[in-house]
Design an enzyme around this catalytic site. Structure first.
Site, PDB file in Angstrom:
ATOM      1  N   CYS A  78      35.195  40.416  33.971  1.00 13.87           N
ATOM      2  CA  CYS A  78      35.226  39.232  34.823  1.00 13.87           C
ATOM      3  C   CYS A  78      34.448  39.441  36.113  1.00 13.87           C
ATOM      4  O   CYS A  78      34.090  38.471  36.782  1.00 13.87           O
ATOM      5  CB  CYS A  78      36.665  38.839  35.132  1.00 13.87           C
ATOM      6  SG  CYS A  78      37.728  40.223  35.580  1.00 13.87           S
ATOM      7  N   GLU A  92      43.250  33.849  36.656  1.00 15.42           N
ATOM      8  CA  GLU A  92      41.984  34.482  37.028  1.00 15.42           C
ATOM      9  C   GLU A  92      40.983  34.051  35.975  1.00 15.42           C
ATOM     10  O   GLU A  92      41.103  34.406  34.802  1.00 15.42           O
ATOM     11  CB  GLU A  92      42.159  36.004  37.076  1.00 15.42           C
ATOM     12  CG  GLU A  92      40.981  36.731  37.688  1.00 15.42           C
ATOM     13  CD  GLU A  92      39.962  37.100  36.644  1.00 15.42           C
ATOM     14  OE1 GLU A  92      38.959  36.359  36.512  1.00 15.42           O
ATOM     15  OE2 GLU A  92      40.168  38.087  35.947  1.00 15.42           O
TER      16      GLU A  92
END
Length: 501
Positions: free
Chosen positions: A297, A260
């Protein structure tokens, strides 16, 4: 008490070479440097533990996960104290993150006990079928083997030692070797102590879990290259993640790398919503943009809206709200330096106007706000790159056609957001097919920070948001990363796995 050592198959192992954490306050602590030989010992122990652990009943694995959660909570005060010292995050944030961490451990315990994740299928034999008989076919998902997990810098608990990657892998029946992040080694060690206590309480093979503390780059490379590792979970930078992804692909036996890697998480403000509540959306954006010093994120770094008086009002409201936000401590000096470098890159780009000028130094971050046009954004790919921190970019486009062009030129994202009122429905229908191809999660009238841990959550997206668009690192579906389907043909029932009989 901290030992400053690695936990390798139940033993606390030191090393002559050490590194120090980077506390915001107080004195630094020394920790053993991870080396390839530590990795090898941990992975070999994980492989030795795999057979028995994979065959452990789902109820037993669920009980093990719940005990880990209990042991983490029992160390809650020490985790918070050490986490605040190492990361600069406020105590309330760390306590909330601990709640998420133990919550997802318990969620996975419930999930595997239900058994739906096994995706069991049975095609009964048809011996009389013509022109050919059909054999008896039974299929289920089985654990893949030892898994490597890299701790994240920005989530010392929820995406680290006992975070979602570890919880889902242990739930699947896979032993885990964690490469701890050097930003919070003390926090990592306390959580590892909790996992060790749970292993001992359930009489499991100690190789089920190991923690190798931060080391040089070759330590991480040794982990993903080890022939006994079957898959890798990673949350971090695009550069570091891509290097490990390429390494996994170039192995003699390639393995999946579930990375990720972050995104800019653009918001698209449609005309009616902007006119009716632009200032309200601006205030919400600022809150999301600056949450945790922008070190999420899912931080929504870009807002796209049609040029005009409403866009001016939105920019004015966002500027005023951001001006009220003071300096925040970032996780590491390196992250703070990268934030300043990202800000300089945006500020130097052609066609970019600075709306809010601040200054930050050392480990502090202050917010910045910039504005550009759709044409300038489309001509400069660098403006679509993530700046990890509280920096916002407003992109004003000429009309809905240019907004759709901007959307079509996005690279893969974790999230895309639409701010819409009922009158915007037709415009939203035009954008949604484009955005659906760009992101793993689509939001309406919200902000992407705050990722719910639930069955339906997707935290992933097309590259470069993540390296595997078919996977998620949050939610119960994330267990699928550590499983593979196996079909048994005409297998005697007394030889089938217990979950297939």
């Amino acid at each position: 008490m901290l030992t400053g050592k690695h936990l390798i198959a139940g033993a606390w192992v030191g090393d002559a070479e050490t590194f120090h954490n980077m506390p915001v306050t107080g004195t630094a602590d020394a920790f053993a440097v991870g080396r390839p030989d530590h990795v090898d010992r941990a992975v070999r122990a994980a492989e030795a533990a795999f057979g028995a652990y994979a065959q452990l009943g789902r109820a037993e694995r669920g009980a093990f996960l719940r005990t880990i959660a209990e042991e983490i909570d029992a160390r809650g005060a020490a985790i918070t104290e050490t986490g605040v010292k190492e990361t600069g995050l406020p105590a309330a944030r760390l306590e909330g993150e601990r709640g998420r961490t133990v919550g997802q451990l318990r969620l996975f315990a419930d999930h595997i006990e239900k058994g739906d994740y096994l995706d069991r299928r049975h095609d009964a034999a048809l011996p009389e079928r013509q022109p050919l008989p059909r054999p008896d076919l039974r299929m289920m998902q089985l654990p893949i083997g030892p898994v490597a997990v890299f701790g994240a810098s920005n989530f010392p608990l929820a995406f680290s030692v006992a975070g979602g990657d570890t919880a889902s892998a242990l739930a699947a029946g896979c032993p885990v070797v964690v490469k701890g992040h050097s930003a919070h080694p003390g926090t990592s060690e306390i959580v590892a102590q909790a996992i060790q206590a749970a292993i001992e309480a359930h009489g499991l093979d100690a190789g089920v879990f190991s923690l190798v503390q931060g080391g040089a780059r070759e330590t991480g490379q040794a982990l993903v290259s080890h022939p006994l590792i079957r898959a890798v979970g990673f949350t971090g930078s695009l550069g570091g993640g891509r290097a490990l992804f390429d390494l996994c692909a170039s192995r003699p036996e390639p393995i999946p790398f579930f990375g990720e890697l972050g995104s800019v998480n653009p918001m698209f403000l449609l005309p009616a919503a902007t006119a009716a509540r632009g200032a309200e959306i601006a205030a919400g954006w600022v809150g999301s943009l600056t949450m945790g010093a922008g070190q999420f994120c899912t931080n929504p770094g870009v807002a796209v809206l049609i040029d005009g008086p409403e866009a001016e009002a939105f920019a004015t409201a966002a500027t005023a709200a951001l001006a009220e936000v003071g300096p925040q401590v970032m996780l590491t000096d390196g992250i703070a330096q990268a934030y300043r470098a990202g800000r300089a890159r945006v500020a130097a780009s052609a066609g970019v106007q600075e709306l809010l000028e601040t200054s930050c130094d050392a480990r502090n971050a202050t917010p910045y706000l910039y504005r550009t046009t759709g044409a300038a954004w489309l001509s400069n790919e660098a403006l679509g790159e993530e700046v990890f921190g509280p920096l916002g970019l407003i992109v004003t486009v000429a009309d809905l056609d240019e907004m759709q062009t901007v959307a079509s030129r996005l690279v893969g994202q974790l999230t895309c957001t639409l701010h819409i009122d009922p009158e915007d429905a037709d415009a939203a229908r035009r954008l949604l097919p484009v955005l659906t191809r760009k992101a793993g999660r689509l939001l309406a009238n919200g902000f992407p920070t705050g990722v719910e841990v639930a069955d339906a959550m997707v935290h992933g997206g097309p590259y470069p948001a993540s390296t595997n668009f078919g996977a998620t690192s949050v939610g119960t579906l994330s267990i699928r990363r550590w499983l593979r389907p196996v079909c048994y043909q005409n297998m005697p029932e007394n030889l089938l796995p217990a979950d297939l009989t």
